[in-house]
Design a protein around this motif. Structure first.
Motif, PDB file in Angstrom:
ATOM      1  N   ALA A 109      39.483  24.079  -5.250  1.00  0.00           N
ATOM      2  CA  ALA A 109      40.350  24.279  -4.086  1.00  0.00           C
ATOM      3  C   ALA A 109      39.547  24.267  -2.789  1.00  0.00           C
ATOM      4  CB  ALA A 109      41.119  25.589  -4.225  1.00  0.00           C
ATOM      5  N   LYS A 110      38.373  24.861  -2.812  1.00  0.00           N
ATOM      6  CA  LYS A 110      37.510  24.830  -1.626  1.00  0.00           C
ATOM      7  C   LYS A 110      37.070  23.402  -1.323  1.00  0.00           C
ATOM      8  CE  LYS A 110      35.670  29.544  -1.786  1.00  0.00           C
ATOM      9  NZ  LYS A 110      34.463  30.389  -1.907  1.00  0.00           N
ATOM     10  N   GLU A 111      36.689  22.679  -2.370  1.00  0.00           N
ATOM     11  CA  GLU A 111      36.261  21.294  -2.179  1.00  0.00           C
ATOM     12  C   GLU A 111      37.401  20.426  -1.666  1.00  0.00           C
ATOM     13  OE1 GLU A 111      34.804  20.319  -6.039  1.00  0.00           O
ATOM     14  OE2 GLU A 111      32.804  21.187  -5.689  1.00  0.00           O
ATOM     15  N   ALA A 112      38.633  20.787  -2.018  1.00  0.00           N
ATOM     16  CA  ALA A 112      39.806  20.025  -1.581  1.00  0.00           C
ATOM     17  C   ALA A 112      40.166  20.310  -0.128  1.00  0.00           C
ATOM     18  CB  ALA A 112      41.000  20.343  -2.477  1.00  0.00           C
ATOM     19  N   GLY A 113      39.549  21.350   0.448  1.00  0.00           N
ATOM     20  CA  GLY A 113      39.819  21.673   1.844  1.00  0.00           C
ATOM     21  C   GLY A 113      40.917  22.681   2.057  1.00  0.00           C
ATOM     22  N   ALA A 114      41.302  23.404   0.989  1.00  0.00           N
ATOM     23  CA  ALA A 114      42.326  24.438   1.142  1.00  0.00           C
ATOM     24  C   ALA A 114      41.811  25.541   2.067  1.00  0.00           C
ATOM     25  CB  ALA A 114      42.694  25.023  -0.220  1.00  0.00           C
ATOM     26  N   ASP A 115      42.744  26.184   2.755  1.00  0.00           N
ATOM     27  CA  ASP A 115      42.367  27.247   3.692  1.00  0.00           C
ATOM     28  C   ASP A 115      42.253  28.599   3.000  1.00  0.00           C
ATOM     29  OD1 ASP A 115      42.566  25.896   6.498  1.00  0.00           O
ATOM     30  OD2 ASP A 115      44.349  25.232   5.422  1.00  0.00           O
ATOM     31  N   SER A 116      43.127  28.853   2.042  1.00  0.00           N
ATOM     32  CA  SER A 116      43.134  30.143   1.354  1.00  0.00           C
ATOM     33  C   SER A 116      43.550  29.949  -0.099  1.00  0.00           C
ATOM     34  CB  SER A 116      44.096  31.126   2.043  1.00  0.00           C
ATOM     35  OG  SER A 116      43.693  31.391   3.370  1.00  0.00           O
ATOM     36  N   PHE A 117      43.376  31.015  -0.885  1.00  0.00           N
ATOM     37  CA  PHE A 117      43.672  30.968  -2.319  1.00  0.00           C
ATOM     38  C   PHE A 117      44.302  32.301  -2.693  1.00  0.00           C
ATOM     39  CE2 PHE A 117      43.011  30.979  -6.827  1.00  0.00           C
ATOM     40  CZ  PHE A 117      42.820  29.662  -7.228  1.00  0.00           C
ATOM     41  N   TRP A 118      45.457  32.221  -3.386  1.00  0.00           N
ATOM     42  CA  TRP A 118      46.176  33.451  -3.735  1.00  0.00           C
ATOM     43  C   TRP A 118      46.536  33.460  -5.212  1.00  0.00           C
ATOM     44  CZ3 TRP A 118      51.643  34.565  -4.703  1.00  0.00           C
ATOM     45  CH2 TRP A 118      51.930  35.943  -4.627  1.00  0.00           C
ATOM     46  N   HIS A 119      46.050  34.480  -5.940  1.00  0.00           N
ATOM     47  CA  HIS A 119      46.435  34.685  -7.336  1.00  0.00           C
ATOM     48  C   HIS A 119      47.759  35.454  -7.349  1.00  0.00           C
ATOM     49  CE1 HIS A 119      42.099  34.021  -8.614  1.00  0.00           C
ATOM     50  NE2 HIS A 119      42.786  33.289  -9.461  1.00  0.00           N
ATOM     51  N   LYS A 120      48.751  34.897  -7.985  1.00  0.00           N
ATOM     52  CA  LYS A 120      50.098  35.474  -7.927  1.00  0.00           C
ATOM     53  C   LYS A 120      50.165  36.915  -8.415  1.00  0.00           C
ATOM     54  CE  LYS A 120      52.312  30.984  -8.721  1.00  0.00           C
ATOM     55  NZ  LYS A 120      53.099  30.170  -9.676  1.00  0.00           N
ATOM     56  N   GLU A 121      49.542  37.180  -9.569  1.00  0.00           N
ATOM     57  CA  GLU A 121      49.706  38.506 -10.166  1.00  0.00           C
ATOM     58  C   GLU A 121      48.617  39.507  -9.796  1.00  0.00           C
ATOM     59  OE1 GLU A 121      50.154  35.741 -12.051  1.00  0.00           O
ATOM     60  OE2 GLU A 121      52.308  35.871 -12.489  1.00  0.00           O
ATOM     61  N   VAL A 122      47.444  39.019  -9.418  1.00  0.00           N
ATOM     62  CA  VAL A 122      46.312  39.944  -9.326  1.00  0.00           C
ATOM     63  C   VAL A 122      45.653  40.029  -7.955  1.00  0.00           C
ATOM     64  CG1 VAL A 122      45.774  39.746 -11.786  1.00  0.00           C
ATOM     65  CG2 VAL A 122      44.710  38.168 -10.168  1.00  0.00           C
ATOM     66  N   SER A 123      46.056  39.228  -6.991  1.00  0.00           N
ATOM     67  CA  SER A 123      45.433  39.314  -5.670  1.00  0.00           C
ATOM     68  C   SER A 123      45.770  40.651  -5.017  1.00  0.00           C
ATOM     69  CB  SER A 123      45.909  38.174  -4.766  1.00  0.00           C
ATOM     70  OG  SER A 123      45.325  36.948  -5.141  1.00  0.00           O
ATOM     71  N   PRO A 124      44.789  41.282  -4.362  1.00  0.00           N
ATOM     72  CA  PRO A 124      45.062  42.568  -3.705  1.00  0.00           C
ATOM     73  C   PRO A 124      45.989  42.415  -2.502  1.00  0.00           C
ATOM     74  CG  PRO A 124      42.834  41.806  -3.198  1.00  0.00           C
ATOM     75  CD  PRO A 124      43.371  40.890  -4.261  1.00  0.00           C
TER      76      PRO A 124
END
Length: 210
Positions: free
Chosen positions: A94-109
């Motif tokens: 995702a970082k290599e693809a140029g995404a700005d952020s990353f969110w885990h649906k169940e476990v992100s704080p």
């Protein structure tokens, strides 16, 4: 208003993100899709500002590959990759693809709206560590990178010879790695293993056909 496009192959997850957008201040839902390859059309038609892109989408491309293409075509577009899966390679991709952020649906704080607000403010929100999941009597951290590669192809339903060809291994080498995975996780055979792993959405096939 910030126009948001939601892409997710699961209806319940898609509806959840739609509601987050509708209930958020200064956000407007530009569209909601299950197929990532349709995103470019919507982005051009509606001038989308923010994309919530799930990794799993119907069609022949996963969300990360599609995000990379959209980043090249729409440099100003903000992209948040979302997933319920915890495979470490997805964060790197995702970082290599140029995404700005990353969110885990169940476990992100952070909740999704917080990540959306921060991303639109120019911040980048990324998990500090990849969550782990229980796989039988083991955890996802117990598997080596090579075992993860083999396991992915097992979950795609490939036989020993097909996995060997795909990874340029010998058939005996593939059987060795699968035997190690089974011993670590405690599953009886590779079919049981594949069902358990895909059920936890830890690893899924690369192609997501309808």
């Amino acid at each position: 208003m910030t126009k948001v496009l939601v892409i997710d192959d699961q209806r319940i997850a898609r509806e959840y993100m739609e509601n987050v957008v509708r209930n958020g201040m200064n956000y407007e839902l530009a569209g909601s899709l299950s197929r990532a390859e349709l995103a470019e059309t919507v982005c051009r038609r509606s001038k989308v500002d923010l994309l919530l892109m799930d990794i799993c989408t119907h069609g022949t491309k996963d969300g990360i590959d599609s995000a990379a293409e959209l980043r090249a075509r729409f440099p100003e577009l903000k992209i948040i990759v979302v997933t319920s899966m915890v495979e470490e390679s997805f964060i790197k991709r995702a970082k290599e693809a140029g995404a700005d952020s990353f969110w885990h649906k169940e476990v992100s704080p952070e909740d999704l709206i917080t990540v959306m607000d921060a991303t639109m403010q120019g911040k980048k929100i990324w998990p500090g560590d990849t969550p782990t999941v229980k796989l039988g009597i083991a955890t996802s951290d117990d598997l080596t990178e090579t075992e993860i590669k083999v396991l992915r192809l097992v979950c795609e339903g490939l036989e020993y010879s097909e996995i060997a060809e795909a990874l340029h291994y010998t058939r005996d080498n593939v059987k060795y790695h699968i035997r190690n995975i089974l011993q670590k996780t405690g599953y009886v055979n590779k079919t049981q293993l594949a069902i358990a792993v895909t059920g936890k959405r830890y690893i899924i096939p690369k192609l997501f056909e309808e």
